[in-house]
Scaffold this motif. Structure first.
Motif, PDB file in Angstrom:
ATOM      1  N   SER A 288      -0.673  13.796  -4.991  1.00  0.00           N
ATOM      2  CA  SER A 288      -1.613  13.452  -3.923  1.00  0.00           C
ATOM      3  C   SER A 288      -1.170  12.212  -3.158  1.00  0.00           C
ATOM      4  N   ILE A 289      -0.631  11.196  -3.868  1.00  0.00           N
ATOM      5  CA  ILE A 289      -0.183  10.002  -3.160  1.00  0.00           C
ATOM      6  C   ILE A 289       1.046  10.306  -2.313  1.00  0.00           C
ATOM      7  N   GLN A 290       1.894  11.213  -2.795  1.00  0.00           N
ATOM      8  CA  GLN A 290       3.047  11.629  -2.001  1.00  0.00           C
ATOM      9  C   GLN A 290       2.601  12.404  -0.763  1.00  0.00           C
ATOM     10  N   GLN A 291       1.583  13.248  -0.928  1.00  0.00           N
ATOM     11  CA  GLN A 291       1.042  13.971   0.221  1.00  0.00           C
ATOM     12  C   GLN A 291       0.525  13.006   1.277  1.00  0.00           C
ATOM     13  N   ARG A 292      -0.196  11.987   0.835  1.00  0.00           N
ATOM     14  CA  ARG A 292      -0.729  11.007   1.779  1.00  0.00           C
ATOM     15  C   ARG A 292       0.400  10.267   2.493  1.00  0.00           C
ATOM     16  N   TYR A 293       1.419   9.928   1.731  1.00  0.00           N
ATOM     17  CA  TYR A 293       2.539   9.183   2.307  1.00  0.00           C
ATOM     18  C   TYR A 293       3.287  10.014   3.347  1.00  0.00           C
ATOM     19  N   VAL A 294       3.656  11.240   2.966  1.00  0.00           N
ATOM     20  CA  VAL A 294       4.425  12.086   3.880  1.00  0.00           C
ATOM     21  C   VAL A 294       3.582  12.460   5.098  1.00  0.00           C
ATOM     22  N   SER A 308       4.944   1.088   8.840  1.00  0.00           N
ATOM     23  CA  SER A 308       3.886   1.898   8.240  1.00  0.00           C
ATOM     24  C   SER A 308       4.172   2.172   6.763  1.00  0.00           C
ATOM     25  N   ALA A 309       5.433   2.468   6.447  1.00  0.00           N
ATOM     26  CA  ALA A 309       5.803   2.705   5.051  1.00  0.00           C
ATOM     27  C   ALA A 309       5.638   1.436   4.221  1.00  0.00           C
ATOM     28  N   HIS A 310       6.042   0.312   4.783  1.00  0.00           N
ATOM     29  CA  HIS A 310       5.900  -0.972   4.092  1.00  0.00           C
ATOM     30  C   HIS A 310       4.436  -1.238   3.748  1.00  0.00           C
ATOM     31  N   ASP A 311       3.571  -1.078   4.719  1.00  0.00           N
ATOM     32  CA  ASP A 311       2.145  -1.331   4.509  1.00  0.00           C
ATOM     33  C   ASP A 311       1.547  -0.340   3.508  1.00  0.00           C
ATOM     34  N   PHE A 312       1.961   0.930   3.601  1.00  0.00           N
ATOM     35  CA  PHE A 312       1.444   1.965   2.702  1.00  0.00           C
ATOM     36  C   PHE A 312       1.740   1.606   1.251  1.00  0.00           C
ATOM     37  N   TRP A 313       2.982   1.200   0.963  1.00  0.00           N
ATOM     38  CA  TRP A 313       3.364   0.958  -0.422  1.00  0.00           C
ATOM     39  C   TRP A 313       2.829  -0.368  -0.947  1.00  0.00           C
ATOM     40  N   LEU A 314       2.623  -1.349  -0.053  1.00  0.00           N
ATOM     41  CA  LEU A 314       1.956  -2.574  -0.491  1.00  0.00           C
ATOM     42  C   LEU A 314       0.534  -2.266  -0.968  1.00  0.00           C
ATOM     43  N   GLU A 315      -0.174  -1.450  -0.198  1.00  0.00           N
ATOM     44  CA  GLU A 315      -1.541  -1.076  -0.558  1.00  0.00           C
ATOM     45  C   GLU A 315      -1.550  -0.251  -1.845  1.00  0.00           C
ATOM     46  N   ALA A 316      -0.565   0.658  -1.974  1.00  0.00           N
ATOM     47  CA  ALA A 316      -0.485   1.486  -3.180  1.00  0.00           C
ATOM     48  C   ALA A 316      -0.191   0.635  -4.412  1.00  0.00           C
ATOM     49  N   ALA A 317       0.645  -0.392  -4.256  1.00  0.00           N
ATOM     50  CA  ALA A 317       0.954  -1.288  -5.378  1.00  0.00           C
ATOM     51  C   ALA A 317      -0.295  -2.023  -5.844  1.00  0.00           C
ATOM     52  N   GLU A 318      -1.071  -2.492  -4.887  1.00  0.00           N
ATOM     53  CA  GLU A 318      -2.316  -3.192  -5.234  1.00  0.00           C
ATOM     54  C   GLU A 318      -3.272  -2.267  -5.959  1.00  0.00           C
ATOM     55  N   GLY A 319      -3.404  -1.034  -5.469  1.00  0.00           N
ATOM     56  CA  GLY A 319      -4.298  -0.070  -6.102  1.00  0.00           C
ATOM     57  C   GLY A 319      -3.851   0.298  -7.505  1.00  0.00           C
ATOM     58  N   SER A 320      -2.530   0.448  -7.699  1.00  0.00           N
ATOM     59  CA  SER A 320      -2.008   0.808  -9.019  1.00  0.00           C
ATOM     60  C   SER A 320      -2.240  -0.308 -10.025  1.00  0.00           C
ATOM     61  N   GLU A 321      -2.048  -1.549  -9.590  1.00  0.00           N
ATOM     62  CA  GLU A 321      -2.275  -2.660 -10.525  1.00  0.00           C
ATOM     63  C   GLU A 321      -3.752  -2.758 -10.892  1.00  0.00           C
ATOM     64  N   LYS A 322      -4.625  -2.588  -9.917  1.00  0.00           N
ATOM     65  CA  LYS A 322      -6.060  -2.623 -10.210  1.00  0.00           C
ATOM     66  C   LYS A 322      -6.453  -1.490 -11.147  1.00  0.00           C
ATOM     67  N   GLY A 323      -5.746  -0.359 -11.038  1.00  0.00           N
ATOM     68  CA  GLY A 323      -6.028   0.777 -11.907  1.00  0.00           C
ATOM     69  C   GLY A 323      -5.391   0.665 -13.275  1.00  0.00           C
ATOM     70  N   ASN A 331       6.817  -0.123  -9.122  1.00  0.00           N
ATOM     71  CA  ASN A 331       7.552   0.908  -8.376  1.00  0.00           C
ATOM     72  C   ASN A 331       7.138   0.936  -6.911  1.00  0.00           C
ATOM     73  N   CYS A 332       5.833   0.866  -6.662  1.00  0.00           N
ATOM     74  CA  CYS A 332       5.333   0.904  -5.287  1.00  0.00           C
ATOM     75  C   CYS A 332       5.765  -0.337  -4.512  1.00  0.00           C
ATOM     76  N   LEU A 333       5.763  -1.477  -5.173  1.00  0.00           N
ATOM     77  CA  LEU A 333       6.179  -2.699  -4.499  1.00  0.00           C
ATOM     78  C   LEU A 333       7.662  -2.647  -4.154  1.00  0.00           C
ATOM     79  N   ILE A 334       8.470  -2.066  -5.032  1.00  0.00           N
ATOM     80  CA  ILE A 334       9.886  -1.865  -4.709  1.00  0.00           C
ATOM     81  C   ILE A 334      10.012  -0.957  -3.489  1.00  0.00           C
TER      82      ILE A 334
END
Length: 385
Positions: A288-294, A308-323, A331-334
């Motif tokens: 699902s996260i790949q679907q959102r990204y693509v 856009s990709a930079h911002d997407f993965w920064l947000e995903a990194a924050e969400g993953s850490e909170k989860g 991985n997302c931050l990389i």
């Protein structure tokens, strides 16, 4: 950081003190990697989980790749011109052998291979050089036999040489010696044989799903063989891979006519999905996260993809850490810095600092190396990071 047994052996035997006999012949003193800054590290340009080990004197490196568990168990060829990388095996010995044997494999071969009259080449192919003896012993029991096969090939010509070249490639694949890199060469050698291309691309993608070029060539094979649904799924998987795994200079699949904007795009896969009006949210083979990204990239003008990709993965990194998923957060931050790259260069200073802090906070095995990259960036680019 936990070194693999062959890398420990490489250090304990002081093999790095020798000058190699292939294109990659300048080994790093392991102690120098802890210097401040380490000269071999290209911070920002080189992914932060890469540990440079052997250089070619032109800025390219054979690197160990550090996992989230802190192990160094994958070895890649990193190009300084563009930052592309490709796996050369799970052991350093595989990478050394591939470097030596690559000029003998089918296909056009990579640039900067050693010249035929290089005085080191004979010792290299005969196995008389200490690096090659060590590599053959550590890579696979069948490597010694392949070494003799490679040496015999140098006296052949015409059809015999072609047959021997294919035999060397088949032997390396059979023994699992730099298998993905060999399949890359085989694809280039069979650019019009779409069933065979599909076979090699599929095997490479299954071995290392992070490689855009493997999914792209598999997609093209499906497309040429009249399987558009399979092609769409493979192109979507390619779009989820870092653009630095595309091998676009050497391997861009032929025959795709794209518009001017898409021709400037970094990800051929996304350009194809845009052109074919594919509903990415209907593709079941990506998460699902790949679907959102693509989907985000498909719906965004290519000129804005990088930010856009930079911002997407920064947000995903924050969400993953909170989860509570620290590994995925790292991985997302990389990916925020090394999926499509980011400008200006100063942004990498911030990303590397965040990475070092986050990896340390969540107990990720890449923390120490990320910190080294961050320190190198700060020292090398004073005022930027």
């Amino acid at each position: 950081m936990t070194l693999s047994s062959d890398l420990i052996d490489w250090i304990d035997q002081a093999l790095w003190r020798h000058t190699g006999c292939g294109e990659f012949h300048e080994a790093v003193d392991p102690a120098s990697l802890m210097d401040d800054p380490a000269d071999a590290i290209w911070p920002g340009l080189m992914p932060p989980d890469f540990l440079p080990l052997i250089g070619n004197g032109r800025g390219d490196w054979i690197c160990g790749r550090v996992s989230a568990a802190g192990t160094v168990d994958r070895f890649v060829h990193w190009y300084h011109g563009g930052g592309d990388w490709i796996p050369w095996g799970n052991h350093l010995g595989e990478a050394v052998l591939f470097d030596v044997w690559c000029p003998l494999l089918p296909g056009p071969g990579r640039r900067h291979a050693i010249e035929p009259d290089d005085p080191r080449a004979g010792a290299c192919l005969s196995g008389d050089h200490p690096w090659v003896r060590w590599a053959a012993d550590t890579a696979h029991p069948g490597a010694r036999e392949l070494m003799q096969h490679a040496l015999a090939q140098t006296s052949l010509s015409g059809n015999e040489k072609v047959t021997a070249s294919l035999g060397l490639a088949d032997g390396m694949i059979r023994h699992g010696i730099a298998e993905v890199a060999v399949r890359c060469e085989m694809i280039q050698n069979h650019r019009d044989d779409w069933p065979l291309i599909g076979k090699h691309a599929s095997a490479a993608a299954q071995t290392d799903p992070d490689l855009a070029w493997a999914w792209e060539w598999l997609a093209m094979s499906h497309d040429r063989l009249g399987q558009p649904a399979s092609a769409a799924n493979c192109f979507a998987k390619a779009a989820c891979c870092s653009a630095f795994t595309d091998q676009a200079v050497r391997m861009r699949p032929p025959g795709i006519e794209l518009g001017d904007a898409e021709n400037q795009a970094v990800k051929l896969s996304v350009a194809w999905l845009r052109q074919q009006h594919v509903r990415v949210d209907e593709l079941a083979e990506i998460s699902s996260i790949q679907q959102r990204y693509v989907s985000m990239l498909v719906q965004t003008d290519p000129s804005h993809w990088q930010q856009s990709a930079h911002d997407f993965w920064l947000e995903a990194a924050e969400g993953s850490e909170k989860g509570g998923n620290g590994t995925e957060a790292v991985n997302c931050l990389i990916r925020s810095g090394w999926d499509l790259g980011i400008q200006p260069l100063s942004v990498y200073g911030d990303v590397l600092n965040r990475l070092a802090e986050m990896a340390d906070r969540v107990g990720d095995g890449r923390a120490r190396l990320c910190q080294i990259h961050a320190d190198c960036f700060r020292q090398r680019y004073q005022g930027l990071g």
